[in-house]
Write a protein that holds these residues in place. Structure first.
Motif, PDB file in Angstrom:
ATOM      1  N   ASN A   1       0.852  -1.189   0.000  1.00  0.00           N
ATOM      2  CA  ASN A   1       0.000   0.000   0.000  1.00  0.00           C
ATOM      3  C   ASN A   1       0.889   1.241   0.000  1.00  0.00           C
ATOM      4  O   ASN A   1       1.426   1.651   1.038  1.00  0.00           O
ATOM      5  CB  ASN A   1      -0.907  -0.009   1.231  1.00  0.00           C
ATOM      6  CG  ASN A   1      -1.973   1.078   1.164  1.00  0.00           C
ATOM      7  OD1 ASN A   1      -1.694   2.208   0.766  1.00  0.00           O
ATOM      8  ND2 ASN A   1      -3.191   0.726   1.566  1.00  0.00           N
TER       9      ASN A   1
ATOM     10  N   GLY B   1       0.307   4.440  -0.429  1.00  0.00           N
ATOM     11  CA  GLY B   1      -0.145   5.610   0.323  1.00  0.00           C
ATOM     12  C   GLY B   1       0.202   5.502   1.801  1.00  0.00           C
ATOM     13  O   GLY B   1       0.706   6.455   2.409  1.00  0.00           O
ATOM     14  N   ASP B   2      -0.050   4.328   2.394  1.00  0.00           N
ATOM     15  CA  ASP B   2       0.278   4.123   3.807  1.00  0.00           C
ATOM     16  C   ASP B   2       1.786   4.172   4.043  1.00  0.00           C
ATOM     17  O   ASP B   2       2.254   4.669   5.072  1.00  0.00           O
ATOM     18  CB  ASP B   2      -0.279   2.782   4.283  1.00  0.00           C
ATOM     19  CG  ASP B   2      -1.795   2.809   4.416  1.00  0.00           C
ATOM     20  OD1 ASP B   2      -2.364   3.923   4.430  1.00  0.00           O
ATOM     21  OD2 ASP B   2      -2.408   1.722   4.489  1.00  0.00           O
TER      22      ASP B   2
ATOM     23  N   GLY C   1       2.930   7.750   4.138  1.00  0.00           N
ATOM     24  CA  GLY C   1       2.565   8.355   5.411  1.00  0.00           C
ATOM     25  C   GLY C   1       3.494   7.921   6.526  1.00  0.00           C
ATOM     26  O   GLY C   1       3.869   8.721   7.394  1.00  0.00           O
TER      27      GLY C   1
END
Length: 644
Positions: A541, A543-544, A547
């Motif tokens: 993932n 996006g995670d 972050g």
């Protein structure tokens, strides 16, 4: 070239020692082993009750402390071994006791700080463990070397067997009795006072009663470097290669059992309804039983190695210990008294391997470099302890308290197979313990297997426990797997960086042919580390992941280091060197200095405050980078570091 290993030095027979001096040697060995054993046995209880380490971190923090102590001890004790050939053994033994006294004094201070401030006392406790480990190991190593000086091929099994007997008595039986005080009021404080008193007594006994028997070997500009002489002896004798491979696992036996069996007992104490101090005392009793097995087996193994091949003795003893470890790993409850049976097997196997290694090392070592040879054996055993304790700590937390024992068993089986391979290929001893043939063995397969072991341990243990299901590691915490792989990537990066300085200092040019393999293993573990982060921790993932990198910027340092490592791995082949050109290739591969610096910073920022291991790794990187910079500036580091 060094003189023959059995060339007699005037006045160095066992008869030249009075019975009183032999008694002092055996007593000092007992004291040194007791100091080392108490510092290890009391550690899990202190971290739990005094420093307040959380249960889920106990395995890793205990392992980190032991790893830091072993890394520093490898450097110091190995250097003392070289130095003892120049200035004598007795001075180094006295110095070892002094270092242990300082460590014991600091331990009492760390206890008070821990009682007042909790985990804030960990810094002092790290220092305590380092000093006690360096001091106690120096004493034991130099006493073994001193006995090697005075013994002959005929009486060496008996004298070394006696020495091992007393060492095991102090490190297991006597330590087990002393550890029973932990369950009484004020008992922990008394246990921590004992190494201080024992160190002072040992120092006084050494100064007043011991004397050197082998004349110091003054250095000459024309002499071959001692480490190069050590390398020549090891590479020319397959028995020594087997002995050093066995030492990799054998020295860790008592440490692994004392540390992780105690942790196992403490971790399940609440479930079985006993106090943690009782659990610590119970663990000490079981380790005492192991010591009893060693004591009973030493005379039997001593007789065996006098009549049979040392290669056969190493193979038989390792296989027995391996089966004991694997059997121990099958128990669910450490308070089941049947656990004593596999511990007895490990003890009997450990006795045979340890005595054989001591005798074989002294037999094959030229007298002028005996201290260096014994120190080299300690170095290999120390590296094994670092690898095994580091891996064992992760396995304890991630895969369960029995995992470190399976790790030890499988590793010993690997060396047993190597011993069997030597015998199957006709590499054995005559009846008077000389090699039947002058055949040499290439180290590359052994180096490859050793470097691959951390990954084999991880995958193998996961398969055995059934943690791999549907392509994931299931119950194995991803954070532990990720850090485990990252630690090994950094370990091999540092080893690769250190190989050129070691080659230049010692003049052992054949080390160069192993550097590429070590570097590629560093890349392999780095790839596994990144894949664990990307695929296991965040399931691809993006996006995670972005972050997480924003929250923890040190991850970016690791990714940059990995990106720089990729072209180095893909241009490591000889064909790539020819294609790129030697000068451009060297310039490209100088990026390894930047990579090590980035990974050191990444490691420090990622660590928790209880973990001192990253700072030791960073210190090693700083020393190696300073060496390269000084050499680049035209300094005389080589001349300064050469003995004499």
């Amino acid at each position: 070239m060094p003189r023959n290993a059995e060339a007699p030095a005037k006045g160095t027979t066992a008869d030249d020692f009075a019975p009183t001096q032999w008694n002092i040697i055996y007593l000092l060995m007992t004291v040194g082993a007791l100091m080392a054993a108490l510092s290890i046995s009391i550690q899990p209880l202190l971290l739990d009750k005094i420093f307040g380490i959380a249960f889920e971190k106990e395995g890793a923090v205990n392992a980190d402390i032991q790893v830091v102590a072993e890394i520093v001890s490898i450097v110091c004790v190995g250097w003392f071994g070289l130095l003892s050939d120049r200035i004598g053994r007795v001075r180094i033994i006295a110095l070892g006791f002094l270092i242990a006294v300082v460590g014991a004094a600091v331990s009492l201070l760390s206890l008070q700080v821990g009682l007042a401030f909790g985990a804030a006392g960990l810094v002092l406790f790290y220092l305590t463990r380092v000093l006690l480990t360096v001091g106690a190991d120096t004493v034991q190593l130099q006493l073994s070397t001193l006995v090697g000086d005075v013994s002959s091929r005929a009486n060496r099994p008996r004298l070394m067997g006696n020495l091992v007997f007393m060492m095991v008595f102090g490190g297991t039986m006597l330590a087990a009795i002393v550890m029973q005080m932990a369950d009484y009021p004020g008992g922990v404080f008394l246990i921590m006072c004992l190494p201080l008193l024992a160190g002072i007594a040992g120092f006084q006994l050494t100064r007043r009663n011991l004397r050197d028997v082998a004349p110091p070997q003054p250095a000459s500009e024309d002499d071959e470097h001692p480490l190069r002489q050590v390398w020549t002896v090891i590479t020319s004798d397959p028995r020594m290669q087997l002995a050093f491979a066995a030492a990799f696992y054998t020295r860790a036996d008592v440490i692994i059992l004392s540390l992780f069996f105690s942790l196992w007992c403490i971790s399940v104490s609440d479930l079985v309804g006993v106090t943690r101090t009782f659990a610590t005392a119970h663990a000490a009793v079981m380790i005492g039983l192991l010591g009893l097995a060693v004591l009973a087996a030493v005379p039997l193994w001593r007789s065996f190695i006098e009549r049979h091949s040392r290669i056969s003795a190493i193979g038989a003893s390792l296989s027995l210990a391996a089966l004991g470890y694997i059997w121990l790993g099958m128990f669910a409850n450490p308070f089941n008294w049947l656990v004593a049976l596999p511990l007895l097997m490990v003890g009997i196997g450990h006795a045979g391997c340890f005595v054989t290694l001591q005798v074989l090392t002294v037999d094959a070592s030229p007298k002028p470099i005996l201290g260096a040879m014994v120190g080299a054996g300690y170095l290999v055993g120390g590296l094994g302890t670092v690898m095994l304790v580091q891996s064992g700590g992760y396995y304890f937390d991630a895969l369960g308290p029995r995992a470190p024992f399976i790790l030890m068993g499988t590793g010993k089986m690997l060396v047993t197979l190597y011993a069997a391979w030597l015998l199957a290929n006709g590499i054995d001893e005559t009846c008077d313990h000389h090699l039947k043939s002058a055949r040499t063995v290439d180290w590359k397969p052994l180096v490859f297997l050793t470097a691959a072991l951390p990954f084999v341990w991880l995958v193998g243990r996961s398969v055995i426990e059934g943690y791999i299901s549907n392509g994931s590691l299931g119950e194995a915490p991803v954070g532990f797997v990720n850090r485990y792989l990252g630690d090994w990537a950094f370990t091999f990066l540092i080893i690769s960086l250190a190989m050129r300085p070691v080659q230049e200092i010692t003049g052992i040019k054949t080390l160069a042919k192993y550097r590429r393999m070590i570097g590629l293993f560093a890349f392999f573990y780095a790839v596994m580390h990144v894949l664990a982060y990307v695929a296991l921790e965040w399931a691809l993932n993006l996006g995670d992941m972005m972050g997480d990198i924003y929250k923890r910027p040190f991850i970016l340092l690791g990714l940059v280091a990995f990106a720089l490592l990729i072209p180095l791995a893909f241009t490591s082949a000889n064909s790539q060197i020819k294609r790129i050109g030697g000068k451009r290739w060297k310039k490209l591969h100088s990026a390894t200095y930047v990579i090590n610096a980035l990974v050191a910073l990444h490691f420090i920022l990622a660590a928790n405050h209880e973990n001192g291991e990253p700072y030791v790794y960073a210190a090693a990187v700083i020393v190696l980078l300073w060496y390269r910079f000084h050499q680049w500036r035209g300094g005389n580091v080589l001349r300064a570091l050469r003995i004499g």
